[in-house]
Design a protein around this motif. Structure first.
Motif, PDB file in Angstrom:
ATOM      1  N   MET A  19       0.871  -1.168   0.000  1.00 22.98           N
ATOM      2  CA  MET A  19       0.000   0.000   0.000  1.00 22.98           C
ATOM      3  C   MET A  19       0.910   1.220   0.000  1.00 22.98           C
ATOM      4  O   MET A  19       1.826   1.303   0.819  1.00 22.98           O
ATOM      5  CB  MET A  19      -0.915   0.003   1.227  1.00 22.98           C
ATOM      6  CG  MET A  19      -1.873   1.199   1.265  1.00 22.98           C
ATOM      7  SD  MET A  19      -2.931   1.252   2.738  1.00 22.98           S
ATOM      8  CE  MET A  19      -3.998  -0.151   2.461  1.00 22.98           C
ATOM      9  N   ASP A  20       0.700   2.146  -0.945  1.00 21.62           N
ATOM     10  CA  ASP A  20       1.616   3.270  -0.995  1.00 21.62           C
ATOM     11  C   ASP A  20       1.502   4.111   0.271  1.00 21.62           C
ATOM     12  O   ASP A  20       0.501   4.076   0.983  1.00 21.62           O
ATOM     13  CB  ASP A  20       1.403   4.111  -2.262  1.00 21.62           C
ATOM     14  CG  ASP A  20       0.080   4.826  -2.291  1.00 21.62           C
ATOM     15  OD1 ASP A  20      -0.129   5.693  -1.433  1.00 21.62           O
ATOM     16  OD2 ASP A  20      -0.747   4.510  -3.158  1.00 21.62           O
ATOM     17  N   ASP A  21       2.558   4.842   0.551  1.00 16.86           N
ATOM     18  CA  ASP A  21       2.701   5.516   1.839  1.00 16.86           C
ATOM     19  C   ASP A  21       1.549   6.473   2.139  1.00 16.86           C
ATOM     20  O   ASP A  21       1.059   6.536   3.272  1.00 16.86           O
ATOM     21  CB  ASP A  21       4.028   6.289   1.879  1.00 16.86           C
ATOM     22  CG  ASP A  21       5.234   5.380   1.925  1.00 16.86           C
ATOM     23  OD1 ASP A  21       5.043   4.176   2.181  1.00 16.86           O
ATOM     24  OD2 ASP A  21       6.354   5.862   1.689  1.00 16.86           O
ATOM     25  N   ALA A  22       1.094   7.227   1.128  1.00 15.82           N
ATOM     26  CA  ALA A  22       0.041   8.208   1.383  1.00 15.82           C
ATOM     27  C   ALA A  22      -1.268   7.516   1.751  1.00 15.82           C
ATOM     28  O   ALA A  22      -1.983   7.960   2.661  1.00 15.82           O
ATOM     29  CB  ALA A  22      -0.144   9.098   0.157  1.00 15.82           C
ATOM     30  N   ARG A  23      -1.600   6.437   1.053  1.00 10.15           N
ATOM     31  CA  ARG A  23      -2.818   5.710   1.395  1.00 10.15           C
ATOM     32  C   ARG A  23      -2.704   5.086   2.791  1.00 10.15           C
ATOM     33  O   ARG A  23      -3.679   5.038   3.547  1.00 10.15           O
ATOM     34  CB  ARG A  23      -3.114   4.633   0.350  1.00 10.15           C
ATOM     35  CG  ARG A  23      -3.612   5.171  -0.988  1.00 10.15           C
ATOM     36  CD  ARG A  23      -4.027   4.031  -1.901  1.00 10.15           C
ATOM     37  NE  ARG A  23      -4.529   4.498  -3.188  1.00 10.15           N
ATOM     38  CZ  ARG A  23      -3.766   4.742  -4.243  1.00 10.15           C
ATOM     39  NH1 ARG A  23      -2.456   4.573  -4.163  1.00 10.15           N
ATOM     40  NH2 ARG A  23      -4.298   5.160  -5.378  1.00 10.15           N
ATOM     41  N   GLY A 139     -15.355   0.498   4.240  1.00  3.17           N
ATOM     42  CA  GLY A 139     -15.048  -0.299   3.058  1.00  3.17           C
ATOM     43  C   GLY A 139     -15.264   0.470   1.778  1.00  3.17           C
ATOM     44  O   GLY A 139     -14.456   0.390   0.836  1.00  3.17           O
ATOM     45  N   ARG A 140     -16.355   1.222   1.713  1.00  3.97           N
ATOM     46  CA  ARG A 140     -16.632   2.029   0.518  1.00  3.97           C
ATOM     47  C   ARG A 140     -15.579   3.101   0.329  1.00  3.97           C
ATOM     48  O   ARG A 140     -15.085   3.326  -0.784  1.00  3.97           O
ATOM     49  CB  ARG A 140     -18.017   2.666   0.640  1.00  3.97           C
ATOM     50  CG  ARG A 140     -18.412   3.533  -0.554  1.00  3.97           C
ATOM     51  CD  ARG A 140     -18.471   2.725  -1.826  1.00  3.97           C
ATOM     52  NE  ARG A 140     -18.979   3.529  -2.948  1.00  3.97           N
ATOM     53  CZ  ARG A 140     -19.004   3.109  -4.194  1.00  3.97           C
ATOM     54  NH1 ARG A 140     -18.540   1.890  -4.498  1.00  3.97           N
ATOM     55  NH2 ARG A 140     -19.474   3.882  -5.161  1.00  3.97           N
ATOM     56  N   ALA A 141     -15.212   3.798   1.409  1.00  2.00           N
ATOM     57  CA  ALA A 141     -14.188   4.845   1.313  1.00  2.00           C
ATOM     58  C   ALA A 141     -12.855   4.255   0.861  1.00  2.00           C
ATOM     59  O   ALA A 141     -12.143   4.860   0.049  1.00  2.00           O
ATOM     60  CB  ALA A 141     -14.036   5.544   2.662  1.00  2.00           C
ATOM     61  N   ALA A 142     -12.514   3.074   1.374  1.00  3.27           N
ATOM     62  CA  ALA A 142     -11.260   2.438   0.988  1.00  3.27           C
ATOM     63  C   ALA A 142     -11.256   2.098  -0.498  1.00  3.27           C
ATOM     64  O   ALA A 142     -10.223   2.232  -1.178  1.00  3.27           O
ATOM     65  CB  ALA A 142     -11.037   1.178   1.819  1.00  3.27           C
ATOM     66  N   ARG A 143     -12.386   1.649  -1.021  1.00  2.00           N
ATOM     67  CA  ARG A 143     -12.474   1.381  -2.467  1.00  2.00           C
ATOM     68  C   ARG A 143     -12.290   2.669  -3.259  1.00  2.00           C
ATOM     69  O   ARG A 143     -11.550   2.700  -4.263  1.00  2.00           O
ATOM     70  CB  ARG A 143     -13.822   0.748  -2.802  1.00  2.00           C
ATOM     71  CG  ARG A 143     -14.038   0.543  -4.320  1.00  2.00           C
ATOM     72  CD  ARG A 143     -15.452   0.102  -4.627  1.00  2.00           C
ATOM     73  NE  ARG A 143     -15.724   0.095  -6.049  1.00  2.00           N
ATOM     74  CZ  ARG A 143     -15.894  -0.995  -6.780  1.00  2.00           C
ATOM     75  NH1 ARG A 143     -15.804  -2.196  -6.224  1.00  2.00           N
ATOM     76  NH2 ARG A 143     -16.171  -0.911  -8.065  1.00  2.00           N
ATOM     77  N   LEU A 144     -12.966   3.732  -2.842  1.00  2.00           N
ATOM     78  CA  LEU A 144     -12.873   4.995  -3.564  1.00  2.00           C
ATOM     79  C   LEU A 144     -11.457   5.568  -3.540  1.00  2.00           C
ATOM     80  O   LEU A 144     -11.073   6.319  -4.447  1.00  2.00           O
ATOM     81  CB  LEU A 144     -13.864   6.004  -2.980  1.00  2.00           C
ATOM     82  CG  LEU A 144     -15.347   5.654  -3.160  1.00  2.00           C
ATOM     83  CD1 LEU A 144     -16.229   6.649  -2.416  1.00  2.00           C
ATOM     84  CD2 LEU A 144     -15.732   5.602  -4.633  1.00  2.00           C
ATOM     85  N   MET A 145     -10.689   5.218  -2.518  1.00  2.00           N
ATOM     86  CA  MET A 145      -9.295   5.668  -2.417  1.00  2.00           C
ATOM     87  C   MET A 145      -8.318   4.627  -2.935  1.00  2.00           C
ATOM     88  O   MET A 145      -7.102   4.771  -2.758  1.00  2.00           O
ATOM     89  CB  MET A 145      -8.980   6.015  -0.957  1.00  2.00           C
ATOM     90  CG  MET A 145      -9.811   7.155  -0.395  1.00  2.00           C
ATOM     91  SD  MET A 145      -9.380   8.778  -1.058  1.00  2.00           S
ATOM     92  CE  MET A 145      -7.985   9.188  -0.019  1.00  2.00           C
ATOM     93  N   ALA A 146      -8.840   3.562  -3.542  1.00  5.80           N
ATOM     94  CA  ALA A 146      -8.015   2.513  -4.160  1.00  5.80           C
ATOM     95  C   ALA A 146      -7.044   1.878  -3.170  1.00  5.80           C
ATOM     96  O   ALA A 146      -5.889   1.614  -3.482  1.00  5.80           O
ATOM     97  CB  ALA A 146      -7.264   3.070  -5.366  1.00  5.80           C
ATOM     98  N   MET A 147      -7.537   1.618  -1.951  1.00  2.00           N
ATOM     99  CA  MET A 147      -6.732   0.941  -0.942  1.00  2.00           C
ATOM    100  C   MET A 147      -6.920  -0.569  -1.051  1.00  2.00           C
ATOM    101  O   MET A 147      -8.032  -1.045  -1.316  1.00  2.00           O
ATOM    102  CB  MET A 147      -7.150   1.386   0.463  1.00  2.00           C
ATOM    103  CG  MET A 147      -6.893   2.828   0.781  1.00  2.00           C
ATOM    104  SD  MET A 147      -7.508   3.230   2.438  1.00  2.00           S
ATOM    105  CE  MET A 147      -7.075   4.960   2.548  1.00  2.00           C
ATOM    106  N   ALA A 148      -5.881  -1.325  -0.815  1.00  4.21           N
ATOM    107  CA  ALA A 148      -5.984  -2.778  -0.760  1.00  4.21           C
ATOM    108  C   ALA A 148      -6.849  -3.160   0.434  1.00  4.21           C
ATOM    109  O   ALA A 148      -6.667  -2.655   1.540  1.00  4.21           O
ATOM    110  CB  ALA A 148      -4.599  -3.410  -0.649  1.00  4.21           C
ATOM    111  N   VAL A 149      -7.795  -4.080   0.229  1.00  5.19           N
ATOM    112  CA  VAL A 149      -8.803  -4.318   1.258  1.00  5.19           C
ATOM    113  C   VAL A 149      -8.275  -5.090   2.459  1.00  5.19           C
ATOM    114  O   VAL A 149      -8.716  -4.864   3.590  1.00  5.19           O
ATOM    115  CB  VAL A 149     -10.030  -5.037   0.651  1.00  5.19           C
ATOM    116  CG1 VAL A 149      -9.715  -6.480   0.295  1.00  5.19           C
ATOM    117  CG2 VAL A 149     -11.216  -4.970   1.614  1.00  5.19           C
TER     118      VAL A 149
END
Length: 229
Positions: A19-23, A139-149
């Motif tokens: 996961m990139d540092d900013a995320r 979960g929805r916010a994480a998807r919108l921010m392209a975070m690994a689940v």
């Protein structure tokens, strides 16, 4: 500017998932005690469990938390979070999460925290994030921010446990070092359940913590209360 350029190229590793540092920093901000969801006001039935004598010491608390994580709302909420991450439209999941709450106070717990999370996250990151049950909103916010689940689910579980440990420190004799030892001991469980949830389906939803659920149902009638659930 592409998403990769916006977020930078370096990565943080959480249990082997990049996961990139900013995320990663955004995720820890969302799930920190400082994020204004009002988590400090809710005890998930813990206040009643302690009040009726179910929990008397640190070992009792550790066992209670393990059960809640592995057999209760910890696992179910992690599955809902992962399902919301995978869904194109989380509305049905939000409704399901609300009706799965076993008591009025627990329903308020997830809906009020979810609404607070959504409001702050909309304001700061500009996401299209309606008010909904807390794990579905994350979960929805994480998807919108392209975070690994998977790391999201794992950190969600640790944050959930951490809030309950902090609640316990206000309700029973529990020192800071004991509290942190309990959280450290729960880390492998959070990692395992988060991993399992990322591969689970809604058919895997279910709980088996009847003592916790009855405590949540009885909390409203407790003579003296400092928490809302």
């Amino acid at each position: 500017m592409g998403m990769g350029a916006h977020w930078g190229m370096t990565t943080a590793m959480i249990t082997g998932i990049a996961m990139d540092d900013a995320r990663y920093l955004t995720l820890t901000q969302w799930l920190s005690p400082a994020y204004p969801v009002g988590a400090f006001a809710w005890s998930h039935g813990l206040e009643r469990s302690i009040g009726r004598g179910d929990l008397r010491d640190a070992q009792d608390l550790a066992d209670w938390l393990s059960d809640v994580l592995d057999q209760g709302a910890g696992r179910s909420d992690a599955i809902l979070l992962c399902a919301a991450h995978a869904a194109d439209d989380p509305a049905a999941l939000a409704e399901l999460a609300a009706v799965l709450a076993p008591s009025r106070e627990r329903r308020m717990e997830t809906l009020h925290q979810g609404a607070a999370f959504a409001a702050t996250t909309r304001a700061v990151w500009g996401l299209d994030l309606p008010d909904m049950a807390y794990p579905v909103a994350v979960g929805r916010a994480a998807r919108l921010m392209a975070m690994a689940v998977q790391p999201v689910a794992q950190l969600w579980l640790q944050s959930f446990a951490s809030n309950l440990v902090q609640a316990a420190q206000r309700l029973m004799p529990l020192g800071q070092t004991q509290a942190q030892r309990i959280l450290a001991d729960l880390a492998p469980l959070c990692l395992r359940i988060g991993t399992e949830a990322s591969h689970a389906s809604l058919d895997d939803l279910g709980t088996a913590v009847f003592a916790v659920d009855t405590a949540a149902m009885q909390h409203n009638n407790q003579y003296s209360r400092i928490f809302r659930s």
